[in-house]
Design a protein around this motif. Structure first.
Motif, mmCIF file in Angstrom:
data_model
loop_
_atom_site.group_PDB
_atom_site.id
_atom_site.type_symbol
_atom_site.label_atom_id
_atom_site.label_comp_id
_atom_site.label_asym_id
_atom_site.label_seq_id
_atom_site.Cartn_x
_atom_site.Cartn_y
_atom_site.Cartn_z
ATOM 1 N N VAL A 30 -36.821 31.437 -20.794
ATOM 2 C CA VAL A 30 -37.387 29.990 -20.222
ATOM 3 C C VAL A 30 -38.246 29.317 -21.276
ATOM 4 C CG1 VAL A 30 -36.759 30.649 -17.935
ATOM 5 C CG2 VAL A 30 -39.287 30.772 -18.862
ATOM 6 N N TYR A 40 -45.261 23.349 -17.360
ATOM 7 C CA TYR A 40 -44.007 22.916 -16.855
ATOM 8 C C TYR A 40 -43.044 24.004 -17.560
ATOM 9 C CZ TYR A 40 -46.212 18.817 -15.767
ATOM 10 O OH TYR A 40 -46.956 17.880 -15.233
ATOM 11 N N GLU A 71 -33.488 21.193 -13.323
ATOM 12 C CA GLU A 71 -34.749 19.996 -13.724
ATOM 13 C C GLU A 71 -35.690 20.776 -14.367
ATOM 14 O OE1 GLU A 71 -35.821 18.033 -10.014
ATOM 15 O OE2 GLU A 71 -34.022 18.343 -9.169
ATOM 16 N N ILE A 72 -36.465 20.239 -14.552
ATOM 17 C CA ILE A 72 -38.078 20.723 -15.300
ATOM 18 C C ILE A 72 -38.817 20.824 -13.981
ATOM 19 C CG2 ILE A 72 -40.143 20.506 -16.958
ATOM 20 C CD1 ILE A 72 -38.015 18.980 -18.830
ATOM 21 N N TYR A 73 -39.697 21.995 -13.799
ATOM 22 C CA TYR A 73 -40.235 22.171 -12.878
ATOM 23 C C TYR A 73 -41.645 22.437 -13.240
ATOM 24 C CZ TYR A 73 -36.532 22.541 -9.617
ATOM 25 O OH TYR A 73 -35.370 22.324 -8.611
ATOM 26 N N ARG A 133 -38.757 25.245 -17.880
ATOM 27 C CA ARG A 133 -37.300 24.587 -17.916
ATOM 28 C C ARG A 133 -36.395 25.914 -18.526
ATOM 29 N NH1 ARG A 133 -35.048 21.513 -23.282
ATOM 30 N NH2 ARG A 133 -36.957 22.513 -24.153
ATOM 31 N N SER A 134 -35.195 25.896 -18.034
ATOM 32 C CA SER A 134 -34.187 26.941 -18.154
ATOM 33 C C SER A 134 -32.852 26.304 -18.184
ATOM 34 C CB SER A 134 -34.349 28.130 -17.018
ATOM 35 O OG SER A 134 -33.149 28.720 -17.379
ATOM 36 N N GLU A 135 -31.809 26.712 -18.927
ATOM 37 C CA GLU A 135 -30.423 26.316 -18.910
ATOM 38 C C GLU A 135 -29.937 26.723 -17.775
ATOM 39 O OE1 GLU A 135 -27.779 29.175 -21.443
ATOM 40 O OE2 GLU A 135 -29.655 28.967 -22.390
#
Length: 93
Positions: free
Chosen positions: A22, A66, A74-76, A68-70
């Motif tokens: 991630v 923040y 969304e970005i969390y 993000r993962s494929e």
């Protein structure tokens, strides 16, 4: 909200199973700090990660990141609940 959390955790489980990292994103004095992190086995809604040393320092200073993962749409924003800077490991919620 609960189904969103389930989808989020399932996305991270897929990334763990596939061995995919991630991406964590922070900033330090206006400079972006963004590195890949390796997911460690996790339970109970917490996400355990092995992070880059610079990212560990940012997490120590800010207490959040923040992520993000494929495998996640969304970005969390995630909050650090436990951090071991020398081992470069963090638990996020």
């Amino acid at each position: 909200m609960v189904s969103g959390l389930v989808d989020l955790m399932q996305g991270f489980e897929k990334a763990l199973a596939q061995g995919k990292p991630v991406r964590l994103m922070n900033s330090y004095r206006g400079v972006p700090v963004s590195y890949d992190a390796r997911i460690l086995p996790f339970k109970q809604g917490y996400l355990a990660l092995n992070v880059h040393p610079y990212q560990a320092v940012c997490l120590a200073l800010e207490g959040k990141t923040y992520i993000r993962s494929e495998y996640v749409q969304e970005i969390y924003q995630a909050k650090s609940v436990a951090l071991d800077v020398p081992k470069c490991q963090v638990i996020l919620t």
